[in-house]
Design a protein around this motif. Structure first.
Motif, short mmCIF file in Angstrom:
data_model
loop_
_atom_site.label_atom_id
_atom_site.label_comp_id
_atom_site.label_asym_id
_atom_site.label_seq_id
_atom_site.Cartn_x
_atom_site.Cartn_y
_atom_site.Cartn_z
N ARG A 124 46.51 6.84 59.64
CA ARG A 124 45.06 6.62 59.68
C ARG A 124 44.89 5.52 57.88
O ARG A 124 44.20 4.72 57.57
CB ARG A 124 44.11 7.45 60.08
N GLU A 125 45.53 6.28 57.50
CA GLU A 125 45.14 5.88 55.64
C GLU A 125 46.13 4.06 55.94
O GLU A 125 45.33 3.49 54.68
CB GLU A 125 45.54 7.31 54.68
N ARG A 160 47.01 11.80 59.81
CA ARG A 160 46.06 11.19 58.49
C ARG A 160 46.36 10.32 57.70
O ARG A 160 46.02 9.26 57.36
CB ARG A 160 45.28 12.56 57.56
N SER A 165 42.18 11.78 63.91
CA SER A 165 41.97 11.29 65.03
C SER A 165 41.14 10.00 65.16
O SER A 165 41.68 9.07 65.63
CB SER A 165 43.58 11.20 65.60
N ASP A 186 45.39 2.04 64.20
CA ASP A 186 44.52 3.51 65.31
C ASP A 186 45.75 4.25 66.18
O ASP A 186 46.48 3.69 66.58
CB ASP A 186 44.07 2.22 66.17
N VAL A 187 44.80 5.50 66.09
CA VAL A 187 46.06 6.17 66.50
C VAL A 187 45.67 6.72 67.86
O VAL A 187 44.60 8.06 67.73
CB VAL A 187 46.42 7.31 65.03
#
Ligand code: PMT
Length: 404
Positions: free
Chosen positions: A32-33, A29, A59, A37-38
């Motif tokens: 991504r914040e 999380r 994700s 790009d995970v």
């Protein structure tokens, strides 16, 4: 640390079988914040601690687990993932994972991916404090560090097993901050960067030359860091024994004159020029067409003549790019570097102590960086990481110059 460092970065997050695996949900999380790009890769043991569905939901992409699964390989197989990743982050990493990575195992998806990837690797270990202190684990950590892996943590404190000590996974926020400090921000998209690397060879006769101890490692690491920042990179290299980095266009030369000619041919319209090569300051005035024979005379005198100063030719040109030079000094490093900064009209200079087994050819180095209004020390680190740290600083100064 740049707030933007992780923006648009492609990160493969490896999750292994530790009780701390539950923290990877928060980690996804937070990454991504920050704009990353995970894609998550889990070991089978990790699935005992947290479900793939949780990490898939957070994700926004399917989680990869199996190496020998035709469907998963057809989607984004391990080779594609290995190429896709800007960074591979393993958090939590168990003692067993460290051992497997250190010994080059590739019999599950995560280790196969790591062995197939040229992407930088950051590892956040998590284990019982006795396992962390175990000599074998510490040997594995040393070995992974020597291969330029970055080890994040571990932290100290209460452990899930009831003991206290070092071995806890860093908190997700601390992992994200530590990773952001290592990453070069993707702020050179659409920019052209020309870099010189390695030594020059100045021929005396068909079999002999005057050269120096540069291995090209630092210049090649700068080229990788510039490519990681999104730049189009032209690397002009003297004779070295290094593979061409991906996404880098390489031109091989031998003499200072050839390096000068290639630089002048490619520097037109480029945005940044980074002169990392150890260019010969002098060359034999005369090239003997045949091998010089050993005679009874006790001395052989070579007359040397100065070579062209490449970096000064660039800074003297019209529409000069942002220019970063290096200074290799055996003494009075700061004074000589500041003199070169001014005399060669550079925007920045990265100075290093050389000689006595430091600077040249080794894998680690430290730099003192100077520019007109400031300076920074980049402490001892593997050249691959040192180049990222330097490139981040160059980007800061380049942006500052181009917004004022
Ligand atoms: O290649 P490695 O083994 O990894 O080692 C890295 C390194 C020690 C070579 C690197 O960190 C380094 O210091 N590179 C610059 C070496 C050097 O030649 O420094 P210098 O102080 O002699 O030159 C000052 C600057 O002028 C350099 O940017 C150099 O590229 C440039 N120069 C020098 C002479 C010349 N004729 N033309 C030039 O452009």
């Amino acid at each position: 640390m740049s707030e933007q460092a992780l923006h648009n970065k492609k990160i493969v997050l490896g999750v292994t079988g530790s009780i701390a695996a539950y923290k990877s949900a928060d980690l996804v999380r937070r990454l991504r914040e920050k704009g990353a790009d995970v894609r998550v890769v889990m070991t089978k043991a990790a699935c005992e601690f947290i479900t793939p569905l949780t990490l898939q939901t957070l994700s926004g992409h399917p989680v990869a687990i199996e190496l020998l699964d035709a469907d998963q390989e057809a989607a984004m197989g391990h080779i594609k993932l290995a190429r896709w990743a800007d960074w591979i982050l393993i958090a939590p990493a168990t003692a067993d994972t460290l051992a497997r990575l250190a010994s080059g195992r590739a019999d599950d998806l995560l280790t196969a991916l790591c062995s197939a990837s040229e992407s930088p690797l950051a590892i956040a270990p998590a284990m019982n404090n006795k396992m962390w202190q175990n000599e074998a684990t510490q040997n594995n950590i040393r070995h992974l560090r020597s291969q330029s892996a970055q080890i994040l943590g571990p932290a100290s404190g209460d452990q899930a097993c009831g003991e206290q000590g070092e071995g806890r996974l860093l908190e997700p926020n601390d992992i994200v901050e530590a990773l952001a400090r290592l990453v070069v921000p993707a702020q050179l998209q659409g920019k052209h960067v020309v870099i010189t690397a390695g030594p020059t060879y100045e021929p005396i006769d068909p079999v002999r030359f005057i050269g120096n101890r540069s291995s090209g490692k630092m210049g090649f690491a700068m080229a990788v860091a510039a490519a990681e920042a999104g730049a189009d990179v032209t690397l002009i290299s003297g004779p070295v024994n290094l593979p061409t980095p991906t996404r880098v266009s390489r031109i091989d030369i031998e003499t200072a004159q050839q390096m000068h000619d290639e630089v002048m041919a490619h520097v037109q319209g480029c945005d940044l020029f980074i002169a990392c090569a150890a260019v010969a300051d002098f060359r034999p005035q005369q090239f003997e067409r045949n091998k010089i024979k050993k005679t009874k005379q006790e001395q052989l005198q070579l007359i040397l003549t100065p070579t062209l100063d490449i970096v000064s030719a660039v800074t003297d040109g019209d529409k000069r790019p942002f220019v970063v030079g290096f200074a290799a000094e055996t003494n009075a490093v700061e004074a000589y570097a500041k003199d070169k900064l001014k005399r060669k009209k550079l925007d920045m200079i990265a100075a290093n102590q050389v000689g006595d087994g430091v600077g040249f050819a080794v894998n680690e180095n430290e730099l003192q960086v100077f520019w007109e209004a400031g300076s920074r020390i980049l402490p001892m680190a593997p050249k691959k990481q040192l180049a990222r740290d330097l490139m981040t600083l160059i980007i800061e100064q380049y942006n500052a110059k181009n917004t004022t």
